[in-house]
Design an enzyme around this catalytic site. Structure first.
Site, PDB file in Angstrom:
ATOM      1  N   PHE A 164     -44.189 -19.167 -13.070  1.00 58.93           N
ATOM      2  CA  PHE A 164     -44.585 -18.195 -14.101  1.00 58.93           C
ATOM      3  C   PHE A 164     -46.085 -17.923 -14.142  1.00 58.93           C
ATOM      4  O   PHE A 164     -46.658 -17.742 -15.203  1.00 58.93           O
ATOM      5  CB  PHE A 164     -44.115 -18.639 -15.504  1.00 58.93           C
ATOM      6  CG  PHE A 164     -42.821 -19.401 -15.539  1.00 58.93           C
ATOM      7  CD1 PHE A 164     -41.699 -18.947 -14.864  1.00 58.93           C
ATOM      8  CD2 PHE A 164     -42.710 -20.575 -16.256  1.00 58.93           C
ATOM      9  CE1 PHE A 164     -40.494 -19.643 -14.897  1.00 58.93           C
ATOM     10  CE2 PHE A 164     -41.518 -21.297 -16.301  1.00 58.93           C
ATOM     11  CZ  PHE A 164     -40.408 -20.826 -15.615  1.00 58.93           C
ATOM     12  N   HIS A 165     -46.735 -17.839 -12.966  1.00 57.27           N
ATOM     13  CA  HIS A 165     -48.180 -17.627 -12.934  1.00 57.27           C
ATOM     14  C   HIS A 165     -48.571 -16.382 -12.130  1.00 57.27           C
ATOM     15  O   HIS A 165     -49.496 -16.443 -11.311  1.00 57.27           O
ATOM     16  CB  HIS A 165     -48.889 -18.845 -12.323  1.00 57.27           C
ATOM     17  CG  HIS A 165     -48.718 -20.107 -13.084  1.00 57.27           C
ATOM     18  ND1 HIS A 165     -48.990 -21.355 -12.532  1.00 57.27           N
ATOM     19  CD2 HIS A 165     -48.312 -20.351 -14.353  1.00 57.27           C
ATOM     20  CE1 HIS A 165     -48.746 -22.288 -13.437  1.00 57.27           C
ATOM     21  NE2 HIS A 165     -48.335 -21.703 -14.540  1.00 57.27           N
ATOM     22  N   PRO A 166     -47.948 -15.228 -12.327  1.00 56.20           N
ATOM     23  CA  PRO A 166     -48.345 -14.057 -11.536  1.00 56.20           C
ATOM     24  C   PRO A 166     -49.726 -13.547 -11.933  1.00 56.20           C
ATOM     25  O   PRO A 166     -50.049 -13.443 -13.120  1.00 56.20           O
ATOM     26  CB  PRO A 166     -47.259 -13.027 -11.869  1.00 56.20           C
ATOM     27  CG  PRO A 166     -46.782 -13.413 -13.235  1.00 56.20           C
ATOM     28  CD  PRO A 166     -46.856 -14.911 -13.263  1.00 56.20           C
TER      29      PRO A 166
END
Length: 537
Positions: free
Chosen positions: A470-472
């Site tokens: 969840f780190h775009p």
């Protein structure tokens, strides 16, 4: 369409960055500020109880439920791509981990020609809004809106993992946020007395009574309005009607690494070929829009254990679940205060790296993926992420319809370097679990399975078990004047358009070496200072 309404500042997106920006820009009562959010309010109990991530991720009430395209690096799988769908954005459903990254990350940005973004430059912005449990010192702030606490639960099995990590050369450290995060420690979390502390709770809710601030939820922005090279307004859908809001000052896009490039393309800003494919005339040619997507792929290695208390086991018992509820209700302690990961390990996958390039999120639980049930057997998860992936992906609008999700192509494991690091990270997880400190618990590899041994087998196994953490970031990146792929300059101004800035994770030129939520808040803090300074100039 109703008559347009006028504001000094319009902020698109009430996620982490948008909440902070709304706070800072509306602090002066002379500034009339509009904050537009496509999602809803955070009025659901599981958005505030820390363990609620188990229910919020993969639930359309809280998650946009994006999916990637089929990824060749993931053996042609498409995966879920969670993004928060309420005020606070992904800080309402994320892992609550307070992590800045490494000093070298920001010094690297400065070396790209981005003046003002080195570690020494950005540290004051981290500290400005921090409320650290240890109080103020040279590295930490106190009294700010962003609460940082130690976890309120311990697990003997995680203590053993930390000892095992030390036995294989990963030292114990006391602070991951001093500029060098190599080592092991329990993650500090964005909680306050056992409750999730989202950006909405910290920055937005306390100021909603300001008469010069308006929050509109459930509002999908259709497009920006550009006149003579200046962003003057935007149009959004609210209650089934199209509304126009005009900005006398600036429009700031804070819709995140997925939403911001999509909105730019819907507005005719981007690569001409992409714009042509969705029938949008070119307003500003910026080929870097939607490109440079970076994310931390996590490889969830799972080991069954014996004679150990884990959440898997506790969750099977109605009596233990009742006790968890009682602990939380009476003392705000116990498993319901858990972040998804409690123990962190930062290490080098090989001596070739100057700083730690792996992050392990260690959990006293296991499941196939978030949003699904825990396994019925006792197990731990050592989830390894390559902190500085070489692979680059993209996010692009698929049509002119603002309600259609964009095409997300992370392009995981497309570079040989990333496949090598993936294999080495699985090997390191195995070494940790084979260390003497864990011997009493007899770890037994469940995922990916001991059959995978060769470089090729481990690379394929990584594709089987890999998923987003969840780190775009990076899809509207900052760049120096000679960087043709840059979307914004060092002051976050969109190239070729006046009165338009971007302040969210999309502007990162390179991903930070750790969890990305607090770096995004730092970007917003610095952006607010620049916006207000430029307004006075």
């Amino acid at each position: 369409m109703s008559e347009p309404r006028c504001f000094d500042y319009i902020i698109v997106g009430a996620g982490s960055a948008g909440c902070l920006l709304a706070n800072r820009l509306s602090a002066d009562p002379r500034n009339k500020v509009l904050l537009i959010e496509a999602g809803g309010r955070d009025n659901w109990i599981w958005l505030h109880i820390p363990v609620g991530y188990l229910y919020a991720i993969g639930n359309p009430r809280a998650d946009w439920m994006f999916k990637t395209e089929n990824e060749s690096g993931l053996n042609d799988r498409a995966i879920g791509y969670p993004r928060g769908r309420v005020i606070g954005g992904s800080s309402a459903i994320n892992g609550m981990i307070y992590m800045r990254g490494q000093a070298a990350d920001y010094d690297g940005w400065r070396q790209l020609g981005l003046e003002g973004w080195a570690w020494d430059d950005v540290l004051p912005y981290f500290k400005k809004h921090e409320d650290h449990h240890g109080g103020a010192n040279a590295l930490h702030g106190a009294g700010g809106e962003w609460r940082v606490e130690r976890p309120r639960i311990s697990w003997p099995i995680l203590d053993a993992v930390r000892e095992a990590a030390a036995e294989v050369g990963i030292p114990k450290v006391a602070d991951f946020n001093n500029g060098d995060n190599e080592g092991s420690d329990y993650f500090e979390v964005n909680q306050k007395r056992g409750m999730r502390w989202s950006a909405a709770r910290g920055f937005l809710k306390p100021i909603l009574s300001r008469k010069n601030l308006e929050l509109v939820t459930g509002a999908h922005v259709e497009r920006l309005v550009v006149e003579d090279g200046r962003a003057v307004a935007l149009r959004y859908i609210s209650g089934g009607a199209s509304v126009e809001a005009r900005a006398d000052g600036e429009i700031i896009l804070s819709a995140g690494a997925i939403g911001t490039p999509q909105l730019l393309e819907l507005s005719g800003v981007g690569h001409p070929e992409v714009l042509g494919a969705i029938g949008q005339p070119v307003v500003a040619e910026l080929p870097g829009v939607g490109e440079n997507l970076q994310d931390h792929l996590q490889l969830r290695t799972i080991f069954k254990v014996s004679k150990a208390r884990t959440l898997n086991v506790d969750f099977q018992s109605y009596a233990k679940r009742a006790w968890m509820g009682a602990q939380y209700a009476l003392a705000r302690r116990g498993p319901m205060t858990m972040a998804p990961s409690q123990l962190g390990l930062f290490a080098k996958s090989s001596p070739d790296y100057a700083t730690a390039n792996l992050e392990f999120h260690v959990q006293p639980l296991s499941l196939e993926r978030f949003g699904e049930a825990l396994h019925v057997f006792p197990a731990i998860t050592l989830s390894a992420s390559n902190l500085r992936p070489a692979s680059r992906g993209s996010v692009h609008a698929q049509s002119a319809d603002p309600l259609q999700a964009p095409a997300i192509r992370p392009n995981y494991l497309s570079k040989e370097e990333d496949r090598r690091v993936a294999a080495d990270s699985i090997r390191l997880a195995r070494r940790i679990c084979a260390a003497p400190a864990l011997a009493p618990y007899a770890p037994d590899e469940f995922r990916p399975g001991i059959a995978a041994q060769s470089e090729e087998e481990l690379s394929r196994a990584a594709g089987d078990i890999g998923t987003t953490i969840f780190h775009p970031v990076g899809t509207a990146k900052m760049g120096a004047a000679d960087d043709k792929s840059a979307v914004v300059d060092a002051r976050l101004r969109v190239r070729g358009l006046r009165n338009l800035r971007i302040a969210d994770a999309s502007v990162m030129p390179r991903i930070t070496s750790g969890n990305t939520n607090s770096p995004t808040l730092m970007i917003a803090e610095k952006a607010a200072a620049m916006i207000l300074a430029d307004a006075k100039a």
